[in-house]
Design an enzyme around this catalytic site. Structure first.
Site, PDB file in Angstrom:
ATOM      1  N   GLY A  12     -37.522 -24.886  47.514  1.00  0.00           N
ATOM      2  CA  GLY A  12     -38.194 -26.176  47.698  1.00  0.00           C
ATOM      3  C   GLY A  12     -37.214 -27.337  47.770  1.00  0.00           C
ATOM      4  O   GLY A  12     -36.074 -27.243  47.317  1.00  0.00           O
ATOM      5  N   ARG A  16     -40.404 -34.850  44.716  1.00  0.00           N
ATOM      6  CA  ARG A  16     -40.681 -35.794  43.635  1.00  0.00           C
ATOM      7  C   ARG A  16     -39.422 -36.262  42.909  1.00  0.00           C
ATOM      8  O   ARG A  16     -39.456 -37.234  42.160  1.00  0.00           O
ATOM      9  CB  ARG A  16     -41.674 -35.155  42.641  1.00  0.00           C
ATOM     10  N   TYR A 375       1.329 -48.513  31.458  1.00  0.00           N
ATOM     11  CA  TYR A 375       0.869 -47.654  32.539  1.00  0.00           C
ATOM     12  C   TYR A 375       1.972 -46.640  32.824  1.00  0.00           C
ATOM     13  O   TYR A 375       3.096 -47.018  33.175  1.00  0.00           O
ATOM     14  CB  TYR A 375       0.550 -48.445  33.814  1.00  0.00           C
ATOM     15  N   ASN A 386      10.733 -43.326  22.884  1.00  0.00           N
ATOM     16  CA  ASN A 386       9.907 -44.425  22.412  1.00  0.00           C
ATOM     17  C   ASN A 386       9.686 -45.386  23.578  1.00  0.00           C
ATOM     18  O   ASN A 386      10.624 -45.984  24.089  1.00  0.00           O
ATOM     19  CB  ASN A 386      10.582 -45.159  21.256  1.00  0.00           C
ATOM     20  N   SER A 414      10.352 -53.120  24.840  1.00  0.00           N
ATOM     21  CA  SER A 414       9.048 -53.616  25.288  1.00  0.00           C
ATOM     22  C   SER A 414       9.143 -54.296  26.648  1.00  0.00           C
ATOM     23  O   SER A 414      10.192 -54.840  27.002  1.00  0.00           O
ATOM     24  CB  SER A 414       8.504 -54.632  24.282  1.00  0.00           C
ATOM     25  N   ALA A 432      14.717 -54.780  25.968  1.00  0.00           N
ATOM     26  CA  ALA A 432      13.371 -55.320  26.180  1.00  0.00           C
ATOM     27  C   ALA A 432      13.355 -56.237  27.391  1.00  0.00           C
ATOM     28  O   ALA A 432      14.321 -56.945  27.660  1.00  0.00           O
ATOM     29  CB  ALA A 432      12.916 -56.072  24.941  1.00  0.00           C
TER      30      ALA A 432
HETATM   31  C1  UD1 Z   1     -46.182 -24.449  40.515  1.00  0.00           C
HETATM   32  C2  UD1 Z   1     -47.457 -23.619  40.474  1.00  0.00           C
HETATM   33  C3  UD1 Z   1     -48.338 -24.178  39.358  1.00  0.00           C
HETATM   34  C4  UD1 Z   1     -47.602 -24.132  38.050  1.00  0.00           C
HETATM   35  C5  UD1 Z   1     -46.267 -24.841  38.133  1.00  0.00           C
HETATM   36  C6  UD1 Z   1     -45.457 -24.564  36.884  1.00  0.00           C
HETATM   37  C7  UD1 Z   1     -47.818 -22.882  42.781  1.00  0.00           C
HETATM   38  C8  UD1 Z   1     -48.658 -23.036  43.975  1.00  0.00           C
HETATM   39  N1  UD1 Z   1     -48.125 -23.683  41.748  1.00  0.00           N
HETATM   40  O1  UD1 Z   1     -46.536 -25.787  40.858  1.00  0.00           O
HETATM   41  O2  UD1 Z   1     -49.536 -23.414  39.251  1.00  0.00           O
HETATM   42  O3  UD1 Z   1     -48.398 -24.701  37.003  1.00  0.00           O
HETATM   43  O4  UD1 Z   1     -45.511 -24.370  39.260  1.00  0.00           O
HETATM   44  O5  UD1 Z   1     -44.277 -25.311  36.846  1.00  0.00           O
HETATM   45  O6  UD1 Z   1     -46.937 -22.045  42.762  1.00  0.00           O
HETATM   46  N2  UD1 Z   1     -40.775 -23.082  46.337  1.00  0.00           N
HETATM   47  C9  UD1 Z   1     -40.141 -22.344  47.306  1.00  0.00           C
HETATM   48  N3  UD1 Z   1     -40.617 -22.387  48.578  1.00  0.00           N
HETATM   49  C10 UD1 Z   1     -41.704 -23.116  48.930  1.00  0.00           C
HETATM   50  C11 UD1 Z   1     -42.360 -23.868  47.932  1.00  0.00           C
HETATM   51  C12 UD1 Z   1     -41.871 -23.836  46.640  1.00  0.00           C
HETATM   52  O7  UD1 Z   1     -39.155 -21.662  47.024  1.00  0.00           O
HETATM   53  O8  UD1 Z   1     -42.068 -23.074  50.107  1.00  0.00           O
HETATM   54  C13 UD1 Z   1     -40.259 -23.037  44.966  1.00  0.00           C
HETATM   55  C14 UD1 Z   1     -39.752 -24.386  44.474  1.00  0.00           C
HETATM   56  O9  UD1 Z   1     -38.366 -24.535  44.767  1.00  0.00           O
HETATM   57  C15 UD1 Z   1     -40.021 -24.296  42.962  1.00  0.00           C
HETATM   58  C16 UD1 Z   1     -41.178 -23.331  42.853  1.00  0.00           C
HETATM   59  O10 UD1 Z   1     -41.297 -22.668  44.095  1.00  0.00           O
HETATM   60  O11 UD1 Z   1     -38.919 -23.779  42.251  1.00  0.00           O
HETATM   61  C17 UD1 Z   1     -42.479 -24.035  42.509  1.00  0.00           C
HETATM   62  O12 UD1 Z   1     -42.727 -25.069  43.446  1.00  0.00           O
HETATM   63  P1  UD1 Z   1     -43.185 -26.505  42.979  1.00  0.00           P
HETATM   64  O13 UD1 Z   1     -43.414 -27.326  44.179  1.00  0.00           O
HETATM   65  O14 UD1 Z   1     -42.300 -27.029  41.932  1.00  0.00           O
HETATM   66  O15 UD1 Z   1     -44.619 -26.121  42.353  1.00  0.00           O
HETATM   67  P2  UD1 Z   1     -45.461 -26.921  41.285  1.00  0.00           P
HETATM   68  O16 UD1 Z   1     -46.211 -27.976  41.974  1.00  0.00           O
HETATM   69  O17 UD1 Z   1     -44.622 -27.280  40.135  1.00  0.00           O
HETATM   70 CA    CA Z   2     -42.478 -27.230  39.667  1.00  0.00          CA
END
Ligand code: UD1
Ligand code: CA
Length: 447
Positions: A12, A16, A375, A386, A414, A432
């Site tokens: 991901g 956020r 420095y 010294n 110095s 010095a």
């Molecule tokens: C997810 C869970 C949620 C849970 C929460 C816990 C899902 C749909 N939801 O939500 O139920 O309560 O984690 O922390 O899984 N990722 C990928 N590829 C993608 C999308 C995401 O590898 O296409 C990875 C992200 O990098 C991340 C993980 O999956 O490490 C979870 O994704 P994130 O978007 O953080 O899910 P949450 O909204 O936190």
């Molecule tokens: Ca998450």
């Protein structure tokens, strides 16, 4: 014995976080957050670990390789080229797991507080209950942002499903039992379920969490384990959560040190990276940060307000209110207050680098004193030299950095300026206020 492999979801973007850096690479106490998750799956004894990468995959792989070193053999990177959701991410391992009949731990890559012990509890329950899927849940005072675990009874049968917050009904949102983002699946069932997941939700993503409902409906056994310590499941989605988690990991690092014989005078104002080692009977005073690959010996006095990064510090060293990076400080040396020691510097035994001094890429011999307002750059100072107050090496001529050499037992008065390149022989005396433009032979006086 049943075997367990892991899949870590780290593809991901981490929208956020509002960052140019992929989320899983954000540092927590000196390590990328996903490195903690890797540590947990390795601690849980997973033989093989598939890390799904997608968003800026090369950068993630490169960075992680520098943290994995020895254990790298057990980690493999799998690409998710289009980010279509957590279910789609897991699906990318299908080829790698073809023919694999064991069980799979699936772990979100943004859970740095998760422990190997909790993963083990999940796996043991999964085996014992002979589940097709076992979900790690947690009871949270404030469940907002997490998927909720919903339990229904359908003709005397318990059915478990997960609903994402944005798809939940107001009633479902009142459930405070959340999905941690950690699951144990029978591999065969996992891929059967993945084939059936549809992006029929608000985000139009393939949600891994839908596997619970799908497997239940297929008549498979879906169970859950509730985390004993709910703080372990804190997911990092934004910078506020990043700060919370970092605080927890910092405190764990400090506790580990304290139980190993290090005094931390004020844990609330002390920051120590997970990669740091400190010897016993060392005392760390308030306001100090000890970071990176720093190694510190026994019986040192650090702080108040010491900032030490990537340094090697031997035993019995004192560092007061100073910044030190990439330097080596030998036994019994005293640094500060208010010194700045820059990379490539080697401070010898019993050396004193004192108030308001900057030292860059220099070697300072045993017993030498640079006590006030100096420095010292690109220099080699011998033993028992010294250096008087206000002495400066003029190392830069506008084009090149030039070297200053000062022999053993030399006395430098110095306010001396050394116009580098310049070489002072052993046992010389510099008056010095001198500006030294030429070499000074051993044992001679220069003014
Ligand atoms: C997810 C869970 C949620 C849970 C929460 C816990 C899902 C749909 N939801 O939500 O139920 O309560 O984690 O922390 O899984 N990722 C990928 N590829 C993608 C999308 C995401 O590898 O296409 C990875 C992200 O990098 C991340 C993980 O999956 O490490 C979870 O994704 P994130 O978007 O953080 O899910 P949450 O909204 O936190
Ligand atoms: Ca998450």
């Amino acid at each position: 014995m049943r075997t367990v492999v892991s899949i870590i979801l780290a593809a991901g973007e981490g929208t956020r976080m509002k960052s140019a850096l992929p989320k899983v690479l954000h540092a927590i106490c000196g390590q990328p957050m996903v490195a903690y998750v890797l540590r947990a799956v390795l601690d849980a004894g997973c033989r093989k670990n598939y890390l799904v990468v997608g968003y800026r995959a090369e950068e993630v792989i490169e960075t992680l390789k520098s943290f994995l070193s020895l254990r790298e053999k057990r980690i493999e990177f799998v690409r998710q080229s289009r980010l279509l959701g957590s279910g789609h991410a897991v699906l990318q391992t299908k080829k790698d797991l073809k023919g694999y009949g064991g069980d799979v731990l699936v772990v979100n890559g943004d859970l740095p507080l998760l422990s190997g012990a909790t993963l083990n509890r999940l796996v043991q329950a999964h085996f014992k209950q002979k589940n097709s899927l076992t979900i790690l849940g947690a009871i949270l005072k404030d469940p907002s942002g997490y998927g909720r675990i919903v339990e229904n009874r359908a003709n005397d049968e318990k059915r478990i499903r997960i609903v994402e917050e944005r798809d939940a009904t107001p009633r479902e949102r009142r459930i405070n039992r959340v999905n941690a983002g950690v699951y144990c699946f029978q591999a065969k069932d996992l891929f059967k379920a993945l084939a059936k997941i549809r992006p029929d939700n608000r985000k139009k993503e393939y949600y891994l969490t839908d596997a619970a409902k799908i497997l239940s409906e297929m008549g498979k056994k879906v169970g859950m384990v509730i985390a004993k310590d709910s703080s372990e499941v804190e997911g990092v989605n934004n910078r506020k959560q990043l700060a919370n988690v970092q605080k927890c990991i910092n405190m764990k690092n400090l506790e580990r040190l304290m139980f190993n014989g290090v005094t931390i005078v004020d844990p609330s104002s002390t920051f120590v990276d997970s990669t740091v080692r400190i010897g016993r009977d060392t005392i760390v005073y308030p306001g100090s940060s000890i970071l990176g690959k720093t190694r510190i010996g026994e019986n040192c006095r650090l702080g108040p307000y010491a900032f030490i990064q990537d340094c090697r510090i031997d035993k019995d060293v004192e560092v007061r209110a100073s910044f030190i990076y990439g330097a080596k400080i030998a036994e019994r040396a005293k640094v500060g207050p208010f010194s700045h020691i820059r990379p490539g510097t080697v401070v010898g035994e019993d050396v004193r680098v004192g108030n308001f001094c900057e030292v860059k890429k220099s070697k300072i011999g045993q017993g030498t004193k640079v006590s006030h307002l100096s420095y010292i750059g690109d220099s080699f100072l011998g033993k028992n030299v010294n250096i008087g107050a206000g002495t400066i090496t003029c190392n830069f001529d506008g084009i090149r950095k030039n070297i200053t050499r000062v022999g053993d037992n030399t006395f430098v008065g110095s306010d001396t300026k050394f116009i580098a390149p310049v070489k002072i022989g052993k046992g010389a005396v510099i008056g010095a206020g001198s500006t030294i433009t030429e070499d000074v032979p051993a044992g001679k006086l220069a003014i």
